[in-house]
Enzyme design. Structure first.
Site, PDB file in Angstrom:
ATOM      1  N   GLN A   1      -2.952  -2.901  -3.400  1.00 22.44           N
ATOM      2  CA  GLN A   1      -4.316  -2.915  -3.922  1.00 22.44           C
ATOM      3  C   GLN A   1      -4.761  -1.600  -4.567  1.00 22.44           C
ATOM      4  O   GLN A   1      -5.442  -1.607  -5.578  1.00 22.44           O
ATOM      5  CB  GLN A   1      -5.272  -3.310  -2.806  1.00 22.44           C
ATOM      6  CG  GLN A   1      -6.492  -4.020  -3.299  1.00 22.44           C
ATOM      7  CD  GLN A   1      -7.099  -4.863  -2.200  1.00 22.44           C
ATOM      8  OE1 GLN A   1      -7.587  -4.341  -1.205  1.00 22.44           O
ATOM      9  NE2 GLN A   1      -7.079  -6.165  -2.361  1.00 22.44           N
ATOM     10  N   PHE A   2      -4.362  -0.473  -3.978  1.00 18.62           N
ATOM     11  CA  PHE A   2      -4.630   0.829  -4.576  1.00 18.62           C
ATOM     12  C   PHE A   2      -3.454   1.749  -4.259  1.00 18.62           C
ATOM     13  O   PHE A   2      -2.826   1.616  -3.210  1.00 18.62           O
ATOM     14  CB  PHE A   2      -5.930   1.448  -4.035  1.00 18.62           C
ATOM     15  CG  PHE A   2      -7.160   0.768  -4.569  1.00 18.62           C
ATOM     16  CD1 PHE A   2      -7.715   1.157  -5.782  1.00 18.62           C
ATOM     17  CD2 PHE A   2      -7.740  -0.281  -3.879  1.00 18.62           C
ATOM     18  CE1 PHE A   2      -8.838   0.509  -6.287  1.00 18.62           C
ATOM     19  CE2 PHE A   2      -8.863  -0.934  -4.381  1.00 18.62           C
ATOM     20  CZ  PHE A   2      -9.412  -0.533  -5.585  1.00 18.62           C
TER      21      PHE A   2
ATOM     22  N   GLU B   1       0.781  -3.102   3.849  1.00 20.18           N
ATOM     23  CA  GLU B   1       1.529  -2.805   2.632  1.00 20.18           C
ATOM     24  C   GLU B   1       3.030  -2.743   2.879  1.00 20.18           C
ATOM     25  O   GLU B   1       3.833  -3.176   2.053  1.00 20.18           O
ATOM     26  CB  GLU B   1       1.036  -1.483   2.016  1.00 20.18           C
ATOM     27  CG  GLU B   1      -0.392  -1.550   1.478  1.00 20.18           C
ATOM     28  CD  GLU B   1      -1.462  -1.445   2.553  1.00 20.18           C
ATOM     29  OE1 GLU B   1      -1.123  -1.193   3.730  1.00 20.18           O
ATOM     30  OE2 GLU B   1      -2.656  -1.609   2.233  1.00 20.18           O
TER      31      GLU B   1
ATOM     32  N   HIS C   1      -8.940   5.944  -3.567  1.00 18.34           N
ATOM     33  CA  HIS C   1      -8.816   4.892  -4.585  1.00 18.34           C
ATOM     34  C   HIS C   1      -8.507   5.466  -5.965  1.00 18.34           C
ATOM     35  O   HIS C   1      -8.575   4.744  -6.948  1.00 18.34           O
ATOM     36  CB  HIS C   1     -10.114   4.078  -4.673  1.00 18.34           C
ATOM     37  CG  HIS C   1     -10.334   3.151  -3.515  1.00 18.34           C
ATOM     38  ND1 HIS C   1     -10.496   3.601  -2.234  1.00 18.34           N
ATOM     39  CD2 HIS C   1     -10.397   1.798  -3.444  1.00 18.34           C
ATOM     40  CE1 HIS C   1     -10.678   2.555  -1.425  1.00 18.34           C
ATOM     41  NE2 HIS C   1     -10.608   1.456  -2.135  1.00 18.34           N
TER      42      HIS C   1
ATOM     43  N   LEU D   1      -2.850  -8.136   5.723  1.00 16.50           N
ATOM     44  CA  LEU D   1      -3.089  -6.777   5.234  1.00 16.50           C
ATOM     45  C   LEU D   1      -2.096  -5.793   5.847  1.00 16.50           C
ATOM     46  O   LEU D   1      -2.309  -5.316   6.959  1.00 16.50           O
ATOM     47  CB  LEU D   1      -4.531  -6.383   5.596  1.00 16.50           C
ATOM     48  CG  LEU D   1      -5.216  -5.297   4.784  1.00 16.50           C
ATOM     49  CD1 LEU D   1      -6.696  -5.285   5.087  1.00 16.50           C
ATOM     50  CD2 LEU D   1      -4.608  -3.933   5.024  1.00 16.50           C
TER      51      LEU D   1
ATOM     52  N   PRO E   1       2.405   3.235   3.359  1.00 21.77           N
ATOM     53  CA  PRO E   1       3.140   2.457   4.368  1.00 21.77           C
ATOM     54  C   PRO E   1       4.295   1.657   3.772  1.00 21.77           C
ATOM     55  O   PRO E   1       5.218   1.280   4.489  1.00 21.77           O
ATOM     56  CB  PRO E   1       2.074   1.502   4.939  1.00 21.77           C
ATOM     57  CG  PRO E   1       0.772   2.147   4.633  1.00 21.77           C
ATOM     58  CD  PRO E   1       0.973   2.868   3.339  1.00 21.77           C
TER      59      PRO E   1
ATOM     60  N   ILE F   1      -0.334   2.891  -0.740  1.00 21.14           N
ATOM     61  CA  ILE F   1       1.062   2.481  -0.930  1.00 21.14           C
ATOM     62  C   ILE F   1       1.997   3.151   0.090  1.00 21.14           C
ATOM     63  O   ILE F   1       3.108   2.694   0.308  1.00 21.14           O
ATOM     64  CB  ILE F   1       1.536   2.787  -2.373  1.00 21.14           C
ATOM     65  CG1 ILE F   1       2.730   1.879  -2.742  1.00 21.14           C
ATOM     66  CG2 ILE F   1       1.876   4.252  -2.571  1.00 21.14           C
ATOM     67  CD1 ILE F   1       3.113   1.924  -4.198  1.00 21.14           C
TER      68      ILE F   1
END
Lengths: 366, 324
Positions: B82-83, B60, B129, B58, B89, B87
């Site tokens: 994932q969302f 990004e 999200h 995990l 990072p 994004i």
């Protein structure tokens, strides 16, 4: 209470600053290259060439013929030793100071000068097509090496990637992310920490409370080892072992080479603002070239006359490289547009036309 | 021909390209065994194995950075973030490396990477999200930003994005992931990037929009038609670079422009579209340009999210304002 896990960090050094084996080292147990005159001379000669080229590059900057340049003085053993350990088909992800590795691998002087002279074309290495270019944002290159290593693994190629990183870079989160993923995916990558004690003006003691930087891999499940970065024999051997592990599917290693940045961070820096002359003097006392030269002289492989003759040879090579650089011209204004996309969008092509027109107008009117 | 949802079309496109190009691989959090949190990569790991569909740790930024390294070696990674709210990072790698590598090596190393990420809100998600921050990415030279509006468009545009030799940020409107089924022929046919798609022709006003807002805009056009107003609806599809010609041609015919996007208004993509029309089509305009957008607020949590995003009523009102 019981111990859940235990780790230790080994330190490797073979030669003392005077170029003699440490008393506890049995030279007979060292790898073949330490007894091979051709290999030893090849490494030393590259160190001399790199130092001479580095000095020339600084002079070019001081006389306005080169942009800001990050000197490599003091890093020759760390850089050339790494290069000698790598295979040609391996890939490096350098920081911005690794000319010793790059020149060994075939990066040309004109390419180095062209890049630091302000032209991206310098990154289009003709000989090391797969190596990553210089990386200015700190620690980001560690992930590129890990990504390349993942590609090697997926394609089942017996290749490794080596990421350079400085002592300062090990404070970046990216470094931990790279080590973590390399550990969990068992990637054939080496995280090569060249600890030169200074991140511009920040000394190691302000960078981390960790005893070593090699231990930073422990939390990622990666072995770490520390090596005297001014001892090219130890550097090469440690990296050869780490690379062999990686090549045989045993995963990554963190190698920390202890060295000293003898020069300023870059030509735009003045290190006398933040570190003492006596500390720098100590750095010069243990610097890597002197050590290797003394070692070769003890073996009767090198003498003063050879040194003088070889330095002249270096000067000629460097002059050739510099002249080649001087012969390069300013890139056309289109260069900033033409390499951005394989399929450039129309809006960009319109801007390109505009820039061409303006540059044409400028050349007409001076 | 099968009727599929937008998210199923995404899976189909992955499957086609992975079957036909051994260099294409998928990576991200939960993309393998779990098939992605929205199931966009459902079944792919089973079919292609865990060397080509990689469940990553995990991080990004790590995912984006690995893509740079793999792509430089000639692979074509398709990464899932994932969302969109997670994004950030990855931006360091996207801005400093992924989009620059071709230019800074003069084409020696390139980054044929697709980063897919859910886009926008409207599905009662938790905090962070429901982001639609495409304008942050449109400012980055070397990056394409693409957003499909239907299953067929998702299939064709994703294939095009994977085949593009340069990085593409592929935004997937969550609100319409399963909104409607559409017949999609799984034939590997890509749709062109860098062009708009006219979803509905009209004569009185041009509505430019993308992603989930195409649905609201088409509904608004229906409502306007009932009121005797003919609206043309253009799906931007490739948000960056913008296909200015299609928009300018439309505005030249209708004389009016309404831009609809879910993202906040300030320095949103709507501002760029308005500037293009002001620069090149000002004399075609018969009324000031209107923007219907998210407010310059933080995207609110579920209870207010429908007050945040452009609604049919707001779009209708904006079009009517250009005609008043």
């Amino acid at each position: 209470m019981s111990t859940a896990a235990q780790f230790d960090i080994q330190y490797r050094q073979y030669l003392d600053p005077e170029g003699r084996f440490l008393p506890e080292v049995d030279p007979a147990t060292l790898p073949e290259f330490t007894r091979d005159p051709a290999e030893l001379l090849k490494m030393y000669r590259m160190m001399v060439l790199v130092r001479a080229f580095d000095t020339k590059a600084i002079n070019l900057q001081r006389t306005g013929k080169l942009g800001t340049y990050p000197p490599a003085a003091g890093h020759e053993a760390a850089q050339v030793g790494a290069a000698a350990a790598l295979h040609a088909e391996d890939v490096i992800a350098p920081v911005y100071r690794e000319i010793g590795t790059q020149m060994w691998r075939g990066v040309r002087m004109v390419e180095i000068l062209r890049y630091w002279g302000g032209d991206e074309a310098g990154n289009d290495f003709v000989n090391t097509r797969h190596d990553f270019p210089w990386c200015v944002p700190i620690a980001t290159q560690t992930l590129h090496a890990a990504g390349a290593a993942l590609a090697f693994k997926i394609r089942n190629q017996p290749r490794c990637a080596l990421a350079y990183i400085g002592d300062g870079g090990t404070s970046e989160g990216t470094f931990y992310e790279a080590m973590n993923v390399a550990g969990v995916l068992k990637l054939p990558v080496i995280f090569y920490v060249v600890n030169n004690r200074w991140a511009i003006s920040t000394p190691l003691c302000q960078q981390t409370a960790a005893q070593t930087l090699a231990q930073k891999g422990i939390a990622a499940g990666i072995p770490g080892i520390q090596v005297d970065g001014n001892d090219i024999l130890a550097v090469r051997h440690v990296l050869e072992q780490a690379l062999a592990r990686a090549r045989h599917g045993e995963g990554p290693t963190v190698v920390e080479a202890l060295t000293y940045r003898l020069s300023d961070h870059t030509t735009a820096d003045d290190a006398s603002r933040y570190r003492s002359a006596s500390e720098v003097e100590q750095g010069w006392a243990v610097e890597p070239m002197k050590r290797m030269r003394a070692f070769l002289q003890h073996l009767n492989l090198w003498d003063e006359a050879q040194e003088v003759a070889y330095r002249q040879e270096c000067n000629l090579l460097i002059e050739e490289g510099v002249n080649e650089y001087f012969a390069t011209t300013k890139p056309p204004v289109t260069a900033m547009f033409d390499h951005l996309y394989a399929n450039p969008p129309k809006r960009l092509l319109d801007q390109r036309d505009e820039a061409v027109q303006l540059s044409g107008a400028k050349s007409l009117h001076g | 021909m099968a009727k599929v949802t937008l998210v199923e079309a995404i899976t189909l496109a992955h499957n086609w390209e992975m079957s036909h190009d051994p260099d294409v691989l998928v990576l991200g959090q939960d993309v393998g065994r779990n098939g992605g949190v929205f199931r966009a990569t459902q079944g792919l790991q089973e079919k292609f194995g865990n060397q080509r569909v990689i469940d990553t740790p995990l991080a990004e930024g790590m995912i984006a950075g690995l893509c740079v390294g793999m792509a430089a070696q000639g692979l074509k990674p398709v990464a899932e973030i994932q969302f969109m709210g997670f994004i950030y990072p990855a931006m360091d790698q996207i801005v400093n490396h992924m989009t620059r590598l071709r230019n800074r090596t003069r084409g020696r190393l390139t980054c044929p990477v697709v980063i897919r990420t859910p886009h926008g809100g409207g599905i009662h998600s938790p905090e962070h999200h429901s982001e639609s921050v495409e304008s942050m990415f449109c400012h980055i030279p070397g990056l394409r930003v693409v957003c499909p509006s239907s299953p067929a468009r998702a299939y064709g545009l994703l294939l095009a994005a994977i085949r593009e030799p340069d990085p593409v940020l592929f935004l997937e409107p969550v609100r319409i992931y399963r909104y409607a089924r559409q017949e999609v022929e799984d034939n590997g046919q890509a749709l062109p990037l860098d062009v708009c798609y006219v979803l509905r022709e009209g004569t009185d006003c041009t509505i430019v929009t993308w992603g989930a807002m195409t649905v609201e805009s088409l509904k608004a056009a229906e409502e306007l038609a009932r009121q005797g107003i003919s609206a043309e609806v253009i799906d931007l599809a490739t948000i960056s670079p913008i296909d200015a010609e299609t928009i300018l041609d439309s505005v030249a015919r209708t004389g009016r422009l309404v831009i609809v996007h879910e993202a906040a208004r300030n320095v949103g993509v709507g501002a760029e579209i308005a500037a293009i029309v002001a620069e090149h089509g000002l004399y075609d305009l018969e009324a000031p340009i209107q923007r219907v957008t998210g407010y310059d607020t933080i995207v609110p949590l579920a209870r207010l999210e429908h007050d945040y995003a452009p609604s049919v009523a707001r779009i209708v009102a904006a079009v009517r304002a250009t005609l008043s």
